[in-house]
Design a protein around this motif. Structure first.
Motif, PDB file in Angstrom:
ATOM      1  N   ALA A 105       1.873  -6.815   9.856  1.00  0.00           N
ATOM      2  CA  ALA A 105       1.688  -6.165   8.560  1.00  0.00           C
ATOM      3  C   ALA A 105       2.896  -5.309   8.227  1.00  0.00           C
ATOM      4  O   ALA A 105       3.682  -4.936   9.098  1.00  0.00           O
ATOM      5  N   TRP A 106       3.007  -5.005   6.963  1.00  0.00           N
ATOM      6  CA  TRP A 106       3.940  -4.001   6.464  1.00  0.00           C
ATOM      7  C   TRP A 106       3.118  -2.793   6.025  1.00  0.00           C
ATOM      8  O   TRP A 106       2.037  -2.935   5.425  1.00  0.00           O
ATOM      9  N   TYR A 107       3.684  -1.625   6.292  1.00  0.00           N
ATOM     10  CA  TYR A 107       3.096  -0.357   5.905  1.00  0.00           C
ATOM     11  C   TYR A 107       4.178   0.440   5.188  1.00  0.00           C
ATOM     12  O   TYR A 107       5.362   0.125   5.285  1.00  0.00           O
ATOM     13  N   TYR A 117      -3.115  -8.552   0.430  1.00  0.00           N
ATOM     14  CA  TYR A 117      -2.245  -7.545  -0.161  1.00  0.00           C
ATOM     15  C   TYR A 117      -3.032  -6.366  -0.710  1.00  0.00           C
ATOM     16  O   TYR A 117      -4.156  -6.514  -1.206  1.00  0.00           O
ATOM     17  N   LEU A 118      -2.385  -5.211  -0.673  1.00  0.00           N
ATOM     18  CA  LEU A 118      -2.888  -4.054  -1.404  1.00  0.00           C
ATOM     19  C   LEU A 118      -2.914  -4.462  -2.877  1.00  0.00           C
ATOM     20  O   LEU A 118      -1.988  -5.142  -3.362  1.00  0.00           O
ATOM     21  N   GLU A 152       0.446   4.090   4.590  1.00  0.00           N
ATOM     22  CA  GLU A 152      -0.602   3.200   4.118  1.00  0.00           C
ATOM     23  C   GLU A 152      -0.238   1.752   4.418  1.00  0.00           C
ATOM     24  O   GLU A 152       0.933   1.376   4.455  1.00  0.00           O
ATOM     25  N   TRP A 153      -1.238   0.969   4.598  1.00  0.00           N
ATOM     26  CA  TRP A 153      -1.078  -0.470   4.788  1.00  0.00           C
ATOM     27  C   TRP A 153      -0.743  -1.102   3.448  1.00  0.00           C
ATOM     28  O   TRP A 153      -1.288  -0.728   2.416  1.00  0.00           O
ATOM     29  N   VAL A 154       0.159  -2.073   3.438  1.00  0.00           N
ATOM     30  CA  VAL A 154       0.580  -2.729   2.198  1.00  0.00           C
ATOM     31  C   VAL A 154       0.158  -4.194   2.172  1.00  0.00           C
ATOM     32  O   VAL A 154      -0.362  -4.679   1.164  1.00  0.00           O
ATOM     33  N   VAL A 155       0.401  -4.889   3.275  1.00  0.00           N
ATOM     34  CA  VAL A 155       0.109  -6.309   3.319  1.00  0.00           C
ATOM     35  C   VAL A 155       0.020  -6.745   4.770  1.00  0.00           C
ATOM     36  O   VAL A 155       0.708  -6.208   5.633  1.00  0.00           O
ATOM     37  N   ARG A 156      -0.839  -7.744   5.037  1.00  0.00           N
ATOM     38  CA  ARG A 156      -0.873  -8.282   6.382  1.00  0.00           C
ATOM     39  C   ARG A 156      -0.828  -9.813   6.335  1.00  0.00           C
ATOM     40  O   ARG A 156      -1.196 -10.417   5.338  1.00  0.00           O
ATOM     41  N   ILE A 157      -0.375 -10.393   7.443  1.00  0.00           N
ATOM     42  CA  ILE A 157      -0.306 -11.843   7.550  1.00  0.00           C
ATOM     43  C   ILE A 157      -0.889 -12.253   8.893  1.00  0.00           C
ATOM     44  O   ILE A 157      -0.583 -11.674   9.923  1.00  0.00           O
TER      45      ILE A 157
END
Length: 113
Positions: free
Chosen positions: A34-36, A58-59, A45-50
């Motif tokens: 993920a990107w935070y 996605y957020l 905060e969490w932005v997106v995960r794969i």
């Protein structure tokens, strides 16, 4: 100990694009990533995960503007950010999801005209 190195941040005008990269010291095969992000004065905060099969979530505020991708070997995660908004400056981090690894230094994204 997994090491994460983020790069690709910088200064961009509103509406501009950036592509962030994250290299992982080892394979990320079988690991959700993920990107935070953390804006000044705010919590990370969490932005997106794969997922491992490249399913993404996605957020809501970044949906249709950000795109996450991954390479399992060697481990790397990418974030294409388009149509960046003035309220999105932050330090962006990658990590596993849910995050259990130590954080890298992140990469600074600044959106300003």
């Amino acid at each position: 100990q997994v090491q994460l190195v983020e790069s690709g941040g910088g200064l961009v005008q509103p509406g501009g694009s950036l592509r962030l990269s994250c290299t992982v010291s080892g394979t990320i095969f079988g690991i959700y990533m993920a990107w935070y992000r953390q804006a000044p004065g705010k919590q990370r905060e969490w932005v997106v995960r794969i997922t491992t099969d490249r399913s993404t979530k996605y957020l809501d505020s970044v949906k249709d503007r950000f795109t996450i991708s991954r390479d399992n070997v060697p481990g790397a995660v990418y974030l294409q950010m388009d149509s960046l908004k003035p309220e999105e400056p932050a330090v962006y981090y990658c990590n596993n999801h849910p995050h259990t690894w130590s954080w890298g230094e992140g990469t600074q994204v600044t959106v300003s005209s």
